[in-house]
Design an enzyme around this catalytic site. Structure first.
Site, PDB file in Angstrom:
ATOM      1  N   GLU A 183      -1.791 -13.101  19.662  1.00  0.00           N
ATOM      2  CA  GLU A 183      -0.966 -14.295  19.938  1.00  0.00           C
ATOM      3  C   GLU A 183      -0.026 -14.614  18.784  1.00  0.00           C
ATOM      4  O   GLU A 183       1.086 -15.066  18.973  1.00  0.00           O
ATOM      5  CB  GLU A 183      -1.880 -15.520  20.102  1.00  0.00           C
ATOM      6  CG  GLU A 183      -2.604 -15.647  21.386  1.00  0.00           C
ATOM      7  CD  GLU A 183      -3.602 -16.787  21.299  1.00  0.00           C
ATOM      8  OE1 GLU A 183      -3.578 -17.629  22.188  1.00  0.00           O
ATOM      9  OE2 GLU A 183      -4.384 -16.842  20.328  1.00  0.00           O
ATOM     10  N   ASP A 190     -12.160 -15.525  16.844  1.00  0.00           N
ATOM     11  CA  ASP A 190     -11.083 -14.981  15.988  1.00  0.00           C
ATOM     12  C   ASP A 190     -11.635 -14.260  14.759  1.00  0.00           C
ATOM     13  O   ASP A 190     -10.917 -13.520  14.105  1.00  0.00           O
ATOM     14  CB  ASP A 190     -10.171 -16.115  15.503  1.00  0.00           C
ATOM     15  CG  ASP A 190      -9.380 -16.739  16.639  1.00  0.00           C
ATOM     16  OD1 ASP A 190      -9.445 -16.226  17.763  1.00  0.00           O
ATOM     17  OD2 ASP A 190      -8.695 -17.747  16.390  1.00  0.00           O
ATOM     18  N   GLY A 205     -13.039 -22.564  11.526  1.00  0.00           N
ATOM     19  CA  GLY A 205     -12.402 -22.990  10.281  1.00  0.00           C
ATOM     20  C   GLY A 205     -12.168 -24.491  10.196  1.00  0.00           C
ATOM     21  O   GLY A 205     -12.449 -25.125   9.177  1.00  0.00           O
ATOM     22  N   MET A 227      -6.162 -13.037  21.980  1.00  0.00           N
ATOM     23  CA  MET A 227      -6.228 -14.262  21.170  1.00  0.00           C
ATOM     24  C   MET A 227      -6.248 -13.959  19.669  1.00  0.00           C
ATOM     25  O   MET A 227      -6.720 -12.899  19.253  1.00  0.00           O
ATOM     26  CB  MET A 227      -7.432 -15.111  21.550  1.00  0.00           C
ATOM     27  CG  MET A 227      -7.166 -16.017  22.744  1.00  0.00           C
ATOM     28  SD  MET A 227      -8.520 -17.187  23.005  1.00  0.00           S
ATOM     29  CE  MET A 227      -7.756 -18.273  24.223  1.00  0.00           C
ATOM     30  N   THR A 254     -13.739 -26.844  11.707  1.00  0.00           N
ATOM     31  CA  THR A 254     -15.031 -27.546  11.616  1.00  0.00           C
ATOM     32  C   THR A 254     -15.558 -27.522  10.182  1.00  0.00           C
ATOM     33  O   THR A 254     -16.181 -28.495   9.725  1.00  0.00           O
ATOM     34  CB  THR A 254     -16.047 -26.897  12.585  1.00  0.00           C
ATOM     35  OG1 THR A 254     -15.475 -26.917  13.886  1.00  0.00           O
ATOM     36  CG2 THR A 254     -17.369 -27.641  12.601  1.00  0.00           C
TER      37      THR A 254
HETATM   38  O1  F6P Z   1      -9.699 -20.687  17.732  1.00  0.00           O
HETATM   39  C1  F6P Z   1     -10.129 -19.885  18.737  1.00  0.00           C
HETATM   40  C2  F6P Z   1      -9.073 -19.739  19.780  1.00  0.00           C
HETATM   41  O2  F6P Z   1      -9.689 -19.113  20.874  1.00  0.00           O
HETATM   42  C3  F6P Z   1      -7.826 -18.975  19.349  1.00  0.00           C
HETATM   43  O3  F6P Z   1      -7.950 -17.595  19.376  1.00  0.00           O
HETATM   44  C4  F6P Z   1      -6.811 -19.464  20.363  1.00  0.00           C
HETATM   45  O4  F6P Z   1      -5.527 -19.287  19.875  1.00  0.00           O
HETATM   46  C5  F6P Z   1      -7.183 -20.897  20.491  1.00  0.00           C
HETATM   47  O5  F6P Z   1      -8.557 -20.977  20.225  1.00  0.00           O
HETATM   48  C6  F6P Z   1      -6.897 -21.462  21.866  1.00  0.00           C
HETATM   49  O6  F6P Z   1      -7.146 -22.823  21.843  1.00  0.00           O
HETATM   50  P1  F6P Z   1      -7.451 -23.753  23.093  1.00  0.00           P
HETATM   51  O7  F6P Z   1      -8.874 -23.604  23.460  1.00  0.00           O
HETATM   52  O8  F6P Z   1      -7.179 -25.124  22.585  1.00  0.00           O
HETATM   53  O9  F6P Z   1      -6.563 -23.320  24.188  1.00  0.00           O
END
Ligand code: F6P
Length: 369
Positions: free
Chosen positions: A230, A135, A111, A177, A113
């Site tokens: 999350e 996601d 999103g 996640m 990007t």
């Molecule tokens: O946007 C994808 C994602 O994997 C989410 O599900 C998760 O909350 C987030 O990225 C985690 O981010 P990072 O890689 O910065 O820890």
């Protein structure tokens, strides 16, 4: 004249990125005689002009590999940390686009990007994007690559947690996640047979969750699996925080992306807090498992390889036709260019009347409401 394509991967990595790089690159070179160069670490690499030629063997042997051969970052063109400050680096990016004689920049991302890509399109660059995210929350596409692999990993984790939960007569709260969309928790929760599934779209009442677990216990099922996204929010927290934040509303009361388990109580993560509350309310022992980045790692599933290859080759065809400022969306068995204007800033969350939700309820899963 042959076109010059730049390609970068931005945002959190996702299984299938390398398959997509390969598909765009091989189709662009093989079918249309274009030249392809990559930029390292997302928009930062383009800003710093860190280019890598993607010719010869560079695109071979990567279909099955996880991560991204280009590296990635969450830096945005208009908000980039540079020398202790956060600066708008759009001009530097535009300059490097032209210095590299690019005809088009392909951005593989989620999103955030899509928003950055629209920003660069408005700055005058030819841009085309592919949607990726575990996601599955990119708007205007049926599905994004990365999701299927993560779904498999989370489902297997829930499968495995069943036997240990069953043996010890415990509640296991498994955090999956998804800060803003519950596709992964809902999909893996249903596929793995979780007894409770909590997603951001349905604020949960902890008493309802405890009641469901106690009901199971009284029926002789002395263990329960709680799959929690999350970004799932307890109903009281949501109401109280929304009231506190006044006009900022309920969305702002939710945790921010990248801010793992940000709703904290006495230094405890949201998931740990939920586990403790369930122990107190049910008298059963509880444990927490946080799947975290395991869900993003490793080899992409067959479905994600297909999903990356199909829009990837479609992307090369659209570049050949000169179709820009679009995201190459997955639509049924095919692909469809969708204007970035229609995608950027939108999010695909789980609709409350989605068939998955109905099915979960019909098999007796508690959704916390
Ligand atoms: O946007 C994808 C994602 O994997 C989410 O599900 C998760 O909350 C987030 O990225 C985690 O981010 P990072 O890689 O910065 O820890």
């Amino acid at each position: 004249m042959a076109k010059n394509i730049g390609i970068l991967t931005a945002g959190g990595d996702s299984p299938g990125l390398n398959a997509a790089i390969r598909a765009v690159g091989k189709a662009a070179q093989g079918s249309y005689g274009m030249h392809v160069i990559g930029f390292r670490d997302g928009f930062r690499g383009l800003m710093e002009n860190r280019a890598v030629r993607l010719e010869g063997g560079a695109l071979s042997g990567i279909l099955t590999t996880g991560g991204t051969i280009l590296g990635t970052s969450r830096d945005k063109p208009y908000m980039m940390p540079v020398g202790g400050q956060t600066l708008d680096m759009t001009d530097a990016i535009v300059d490097n686009f032209h210095k590299n004689h690019l005809d088009v920049l392909v951005c593989l991302g989620g999103g955030g990007t899509q928003k950055s890509a629209l920003h660069l399109a408005k700055a005058g660059l030819n841009i085309i994007t592919l949607p990726k995210t575990i996601d599955n929350d990119v708007a205007m596409t049926d599905v994004s690559f990365g999701f299927d692999t993560a779904l498999g990993i989370a489902t297997e984790a829930i499968d495995r947690l069943h036997s240990t939960a069953h043996s010890h007569h415990r509640i296991i709260v498994v955090e999956i996640m998804g800060h803003n969309a519950g596709w992964l928790a809902l999909g893996s929760g249903i596929a793995g047979g979780a007894d409770v599934i909590l997603i951001p779209e349905i604020p949960y009442d902890v008493d309802r969750v405890a009641e469901a677990i106690v009901r199971r216990s009284r029926a002789g099922k002395r263990f329960s699996i709680v799959a929690v996204a999350e970004g799932a929010v307890p109903i009281r927290t949501q109401t109280a925080e929304a009231a506190d934040k006044g006009s900022r509303g309920k969305d702002k009361a939710r945790k921010a992306p990248g801010e793992s388990a940000a709703i904290e109580d006495q230094g405890m993560s949201h998931t740990a807090q939920l586990s403790r509350q369930l122990e107190e309310a049910t008298g059963l022992e509880a444990r927490v498992t946080i799947l975290g980045h395991l869900q993003r790692g490793g080899t992409p599933s067959a479905a994600d390889r297909l999903l990356a290859t199909r829009p990837g080759t479609g992307c090369a065809a659209l570049i050949d036709e000169g179709v820009y400022a679009v995201m190459v969306a997955a639509r049924g068995e095919g692909v469809e260019p969708v204007p970035l204007e229609k995608v950027a800033g939108k999010r695909r969350t789980v609709p409350l009347d989605h068939p998955w939700i109905e099915s979960a309820r019909r098999v007796g899963t508690c959704l916390g409401d």
